[in-house]
Design a protein around this motif. Structure first.
Motif, PDB file in Angstrom:
ATOM      1  N   THR A   1     -40.998 -10.139  29.295  1.00  0.00           N
ATOM      2  CA  THR A   1     -39.912 -10.717  28.535  1.00  0.00           C
ATOM      3  C   THR A   1     -38.491 -10.239  29.169  1.00  0.00           C
ATOM      4  O   THR A   1     -37.613 -11.134  29.647  1.00  0.00           O
ATOM      5  CB  THR A   1     -39.898  -9.869  27.165  1.00  0.00           C
ATOM      6  N   GLN A   2     -38.682  -8.868  29.823  1.00  0.00           N
ATOM      7  CA  GLN A   2     -37.617  -8.408  30.584  1.00  0.00           C
ATOM      8  C   GLN A   2     -37.566  -9.292  31.982  1.00  0.00           C
ATOM      9  O   GLN A   2     -36.576  -9.627  32.328  1.00  0.00           O
ATOM     10  CB  GLN A   2     -37.656  -6.934  30.795  1.00  0.00           C
TER      11      GLN A   2
ATOM     12  N   THR B   1     -27.061 -11.207  29.782  1.00  0.00           N
ATOM     13  CA  THR B   1     -27.006  -9.655  30.175  1.00  0.00           C
ATOM     14  C   THR B   1     -27.016  -8.743  28.920  1.00  0.00           C
ATOM     15  O   THR B   1     -27.632  -7.860  28.689  1.00  0.00           O
ATOM     16  CB  THR B   1     -25.642  -9.438  30.836  1.00  0.00           C
ATOM     17  N   ARG B   2     -26.459  -9.675  27.656  1.00  0.00           N
ATOM     18  CA  ARG B   2     -26.647  -8.936  26.365  1.00  0.00           C
ATOM     19  C   ARG B   2     -28.142  -8.745  25.990  1.00  0.00           C
ATOM     20  O   ARG B   2     -28.517  -7.482  25.497  1.00  0.00           O
ATOM     21  CB  ARG B   2     -25.797  -9.603  25.185  1.00  0.00           C
ATOM     22  N   ARG B   3     -28.799  -9.628  26.186  1.00  0.00           N
ATOM     23  CA  ARG B   3     -30.303  -9.849  25.868  1.00  0.00           C
ATOM     24  C   ARG B   3     -31.063  -8.744  26.794  1.00  0.00           C
ATOM     25  O   ARG B   3     -31.871  -7.900  26.213  1.00  0.00           O
ATOM     26  CB  ARG B   3     -30.733 -11.120  25.975  1.00  0.00           C
TER      27      ARG B   3
ATOM     28  N   ALA C   1     -29.521  -6.034  27.823  1.00  0.00           N
ATOM     29  CA  ALA C   1     -29.453  -4.618  27.635  1.00  0.00           C
ATOM     30  C   ALA C   1     -30.186  -4.051  26.244  1.00  0.00           C
ATOM     31  O   ALA C   1     -30.431  -3.137  26.139  1.00  0.00           O
ATOM     32  CB  ALA C   1     -27.815  -4.796  27.026  1.00  0.00           C
ATOM     33  N   VAL C   2     -30.508  -5.160  25.305  1.00  0.00           N
ATOM     34  CA  VAL C   2     -31.415  -4.774  24.420  1.00  0.00           C
ATOM     35  C   VAL C   2     -32.706  -4.288  24.698  1.00  0.00           C
ATOM     36  O   VAL C   2     -33.465  -3.441  24.263  1.00  0.00           O
ATOM     37  CB  VAL C   2     -31.720  -5.940  23.249  1.00  0.00           C
ATOM     38  N   THR C   3     -33.234  -4.869  25.917  1.00  0.00           N
ATOM     39  CA  THR C   3     -34.557  -4.372  26.261  1.00  0.00           C
ATOM     40  C   THR C   3     -34.307  -3.077  27.032  1.00  0.00           C
ATOM     41  O   THR C   3     -35.261  -2.267  26.719  1.00  0.00           O
ATOM     42  CB  THR C   3     -35.017  -5.409  27.432  1.00  0.00           C
TER      43      THR C   3
ATOM     44  N   GLN D   1     -32.314  -0.708  25.853  1.00  0.00           N
ATOM     45  CA  GLN D   1     -32.259   0.081  24.853  1.00  0.00           C
ATOM     46  C   GLN D   1     -33.380   0.459  24.338  1.00  0.00           C
ATOM     47  O   GLN D   1     -33.706   1.705  23.813  1.00  0.00           O
ATOM     48  CB  GLN D   1     -31.216  -0.548  23.675  1.00  0.00           C
ATOM     49  N   ALA D   2     -34.226  -0.486  24.137  1.00  0.00           N
ATOM     50  CA  ALA D   2     -35.758  -0.098  23.592  1.00  0.00           C
ATOM     51  C   ALA D   2     -36.439   1.215  24.557  1.00  0.00           C
ATOM     52  O   ALA D   2     -37.188   1.803  23.975  1.00  0.00           O
ATOM     53  CB  ALA D   2     -36.313  -1.474  23.512  1.00  0.00           C
TER      54      ALA D   2
ATOM     55  N   GLU E   1     -34.748   2.987  26.782  1.00  0.00           N
ATOM     56  CA  GLU E   1     -34.133   4.031  26.627  1.00  0.00           C
ATOM     57  C   GLU E   1     -34.503   4.973  25.497  1.00  0.00           C
ATOM     58  O   GLU E   1     -34.675   6.119  25.523  1.00  0.00           O
ATOM     59  CB  GLU E   1     -32.637   4.073  26.636  1.00  0.00           C
TER      60      GLU E   1
ATOM     61  N   TYR F   1     -27.654   4.221  30.785  1.00  0.00           N
ATOM     62  CA  TYR F   1     -29.183   4.563  30.429  1.00  0.00           C
ATOM     63  C   TYR F   1     -29.664   5.856  31.293  1.00  0.00           C
ATOM     64  O   TYR F   1     -30.547   5.474  31.946  1.00  0.00           O
ATOM     65  CB  TYR F   1     -29.676   3.097  30.632  1.00  0.00           C
TER      66      TYR F   1
END
Ligand SMILES: N[C@@H](CCC(=O)N[C@@H](CS)C(=O)NCC(=O)O)C(=O)O
Length: 220
Positions: free
Chosen positions: A103-104, A133-135, A137-139, A141-142, A144, A181
């Motif tokens: 996914t990443q 880039t926002r999407r 960042a969500v990966t 955050q998960a 982190e 991160y």
């Protein structure tokens, strides 16, 4: 066992190179480049129909897709302890992260296309770059959140999920700032200092994709 890894330096086939080193197996590397047509030759397409690396040959059997190759090698080498047993609760977490890597990886691939490959440069879309880039960042955050609590993605310690995702870390920090991160940055450094990672790097050779340390989103 005869193992042949079809490999491009700096590409996802590095995951398998690293895994082979962690497993302590003997293998041969068949090198390719993405810019000379070698991955579009009939011999290679017979192993990997999309002409993508990695592809692996094991005793005459061939397999493509890095996650599938990793799972297959781990099934053949359960003694290495790099994957929880099938059917266990830890296995569910392991499989999530193993597939999360792509996914990443798909987001990174799209960002690479936007920032590096797309021609003419006017065809690039800052709006799409921002969204991707926002999407991405969500990966992060998960990851982190998980790595703030523990050193590896699984509670049980280092596994092949860390190989699948550890490979992505240097690339994600070309598009997002590592200072946002800290746990992930420390994890990336720890992964990159593993002896097997360093041996794989030595055999792989340097990546040729990224010319810059960081890719800013252009004003659009
Ligand atoms: N999901 C596949 C992706 C493989 C992939 O896209 N590999 C890239 C290198 S990182 C490639 O070979 N690209 C060449 C192309 O798209 O023609 C995997 O994880 O093995």
């Amino acid at each position: 066992m005869t193992i042949r890894l079809h490999h491009v330096a700096g590409s996802r086939s590095f995951r398998i190179l690293w895994l082979l080193e962690e497993l302590g197996l003997d293998y041969q590397i068949i090198p390719y480049r993405l810019d000379d047509g070698s991955t579009r030759q009939a011999d290679f397409l017979a192993l990997s129909p999309l002409g993508r690396v990695p592809a692996l040959e094991v005793d005459g059997l061939s397999i493509f897709e890095s996650g599938a190759i990793a799972q297959y090698l781990l099934e053949r080498h359960p003694e290495a302890g790099l994957a929880p047993a099938p059917g266990s609760a830890a296995r569910a977490r392991f499989l999530e992260w193993l597939h999360f890597a792509e996914t990443q990886g798909a987001l990174l691939e799209q960002l690479n296309i936007q920032h590096i490959f797309l021609r003419p440069v006017e065809a690039r879309s800052p709006v799409l770059m921002k969204l991707l880039t926002r999407r991405l960042a969500v990966t992060l955050q998960a990851m982190e959140a998980r790595l703030t609590r523990q050193d590896s993605l699984l509670e049980g310690g280092f596994s092949a999920a860390d190989i699948m995702l550890g490979f992505n870390i240097p690339a994600v920090f070309r598009f997002l700032s590592a200072s946002d991160y800290p746990a992930l940055a420390a994890y990336g450094a720890a992964m990159a200092s593993r002896p097997a990672y360093l041996r794989a790097m030595e055999r792989s050779g340097p990546q040729a994709l990224y010319a810059k340390d960081f890719y800013e989103i252009p004003h659009g």
